[in-house]
Design an enzyme around this catalytic site. Structure first.
Site, PDB file in Angstrom:
ATOM      1  N   HIS A 199       0.838  -1.210   0.000  1.00  9.11           N
ATOM      2  CA  HIS A 199       0.000   0.000   0.000  1.00  9.11           C
ATOM      3  C   HIS A 199       0.870   1.256   0.000  1.00  9.11           C
ATOM      4  O   HIS A 199       0.670   2.170  -0.821  1.00  9.11           O
ATOM      5  CB  HIS A 199      -0.904  -0.023   1.235  1.00  9.11           C
ATOM      6  CG  HIS A 199      -1.879   1.100   1.321  1.00  9.11           C
ATOM      7  ND1 HIS A 199      -3.231   0.937   1.130  1.00  9.11           N
ATOM      8  CD2 HIS A 199      -1.702   2.432   1.586  1.00  9.11           C
ATOM      9  CE1 HIS A 199      -3.844   2.103   1.267  1.00  9.11           C
ATOM     10  NE2 HIS A 199      -2.942   3.031   1.550  1.00  9.11           N
ATOM     11  N   GLU A 200       1.846   1.300   0.885  1.00  9.14           N
ATOM     12  CA  GLU A 200       2.678   2.499   0.992  1.00  9.14           C
ATOM     13  C   GLU A 200       3.658   2.628  -0.176  1.00  9.14           C
ATOM     14  O   GLU A 200       3.996   3.750  -0.586  1.00  9.14           O
ATOM     15  CB  GLU A 200       3.424   2.511   2.334  1.00  9.14           C
ATOM     16  CG  GLU A 200       2.526   2.432   3.563  1.00  9.14           C
ATOM     17  CD  GLU A 200       1.424   3.491   3.587  1.00  9.14           C
ATOM     18  OE1 GLU A 200       1.598   4.564   2.960  1.00  9.14           O
ATOM     19  OE2 GLU A 200       0.385   3.247   4.235  1.00  9.14           O
TER      20      GLU A 200
ATOM     21  N   HIS B  45       1.945   4.506  -2.882  1.00 10.55           N
ATOM     22  CA  HIS B  45       2.050   5.952  -2.664  1.00 10.55           C
ATOM     23  C   HIS B  45       3.435   6.458  -3.071  1.00 10.55           C
ATOM     24  O   HIS B  45       3.576   7.518  -3.689  1.00 10.55           O
ATOM     25  CB  HIS B  45       1.807   6.296  -1.197  1.00 10.55           C
ATOM     26  CG  HIS B  45       0.403   6.092  -0.739  1.00 10.55           C
ATOM     27  ND1 HIS B  45      -0.690   6.402  -1.530  1.00 10.55           N
ATOM     28  CD2 HIS B  45      -0.107   5.627   0.433  1.00 10.55           C
ATOM     29  CE1 HIS B  45      -1.813   6.129  -0.867  1.00 10.55           C
ATOM     30  NE2 HIS B  45      -1.475   5.658   0.320  1.00 10.55           N
TER      31      HIS B  45
END
Length: 234
Positions: free
Chosen positions: A113-114, A117
């Site tokens: 998920h990160e 980003h």
């Protein structure tokens, strides 16, 4: 940025107290031996070495000129609330909440998920602080591509698949993420997510598809490697 505005809006930093205290630089022997931190570091290494999601994202970022280094770009820290991780755009660091991540599968999802980003930060020059739609778009992409909304994860949350269930899960998790890091009303957050949803949900880079499972991610990683080899031989 206007100082008053910056003081009023902390951009989610209250969830990561070690960011505010300036204690996010790691390296002391005592800290590395601390149980939560040590376990976090071990699970992080396993995720980076074995997760096809993470391996693809790391390869894509290297290809884009944004090579990720474990010691430089990841930080295991204690966090407030039930937050699992975050991306600090000011330092280009991924924060992993060592007090809230206890299982390898959870670590794999948070890292993925990160990293999404981080990938967006690299390729799209996201304006995290002043463009609300940029943040909403990256949250939609992270929820969609990280496995957050996989069938098994939704089953563990006692949420069962209906028509358009994946889209609804992505929308809900993106909305929750936006609300966690911005002091805005639910209506404002919903408006931002809705305005970017279609285009950002259909942006599958660098996977080329929605990796609904680990097997999907393995196939996507294989295809990415094959594309890389093809272009290297041109």
């Amino acid at each position: 940025m206007d100082q008053n505005k910056q003081n009023e809006e902390d951009y989610g930093y209250q969830l990561f107290p070690e960011r505010n205290s300036g204690r996010f630089k790691k390296g002391s022997v005592a800290e590395s031996l601390f149980t939560f931190n040590h376990k976090c570091q071990v699970m992080l290494k396993v995720a980076l070495d074995t997760s096809p999601y993470a391996k693809l994202l790391l390869g894509a970022m290297k290809q884009s000129g944004c090579t990720v280094y474990k010691e430089r770009h990841f930080s295991c820290e204690d966090c407030d609330g039930i937050v699992s991780g975050g991306f600090d755009a000011t330092t280009s660091q991924i924060v992993l909440c060592q007090n809230n991540i206890h299982q390898q599968a959870h670590m794999n999802r948070v890292v993925t998920h990160e990293l999404i980003h981080s990938f967006d930060h690299c390729r799209a020059h996201v304006d995290w602080f002043d463009n609300f739609k940029h943040l909403a778009c990256s949250e939609v992409r992270a929820a969609n591509l990280s496995g957050d909304c996989s069938f098994s994860n939704e089953l563990s949350r006692f949420k069962f698949g209906l028509k358009q269930h994946h889209q609804e899960c992505v929308r809900d998790r993106a909305l929750r993420s936006v609300l966690a890091v911005r002091k805005v009303s639910r209506e404002e957050a919903e408006k931002a997510v809705d305005e970017v949803f279609e285009s950002c949900f259909n942006d599958h880079e660098p996977f080329g598809r929605i990796p609904h499972s680990k097997n999907d991610a393995k196939y996507a990683y294989r295809d990415f490697q094959n594309r890389d080899r093809y272009y290297a031989n041109l």
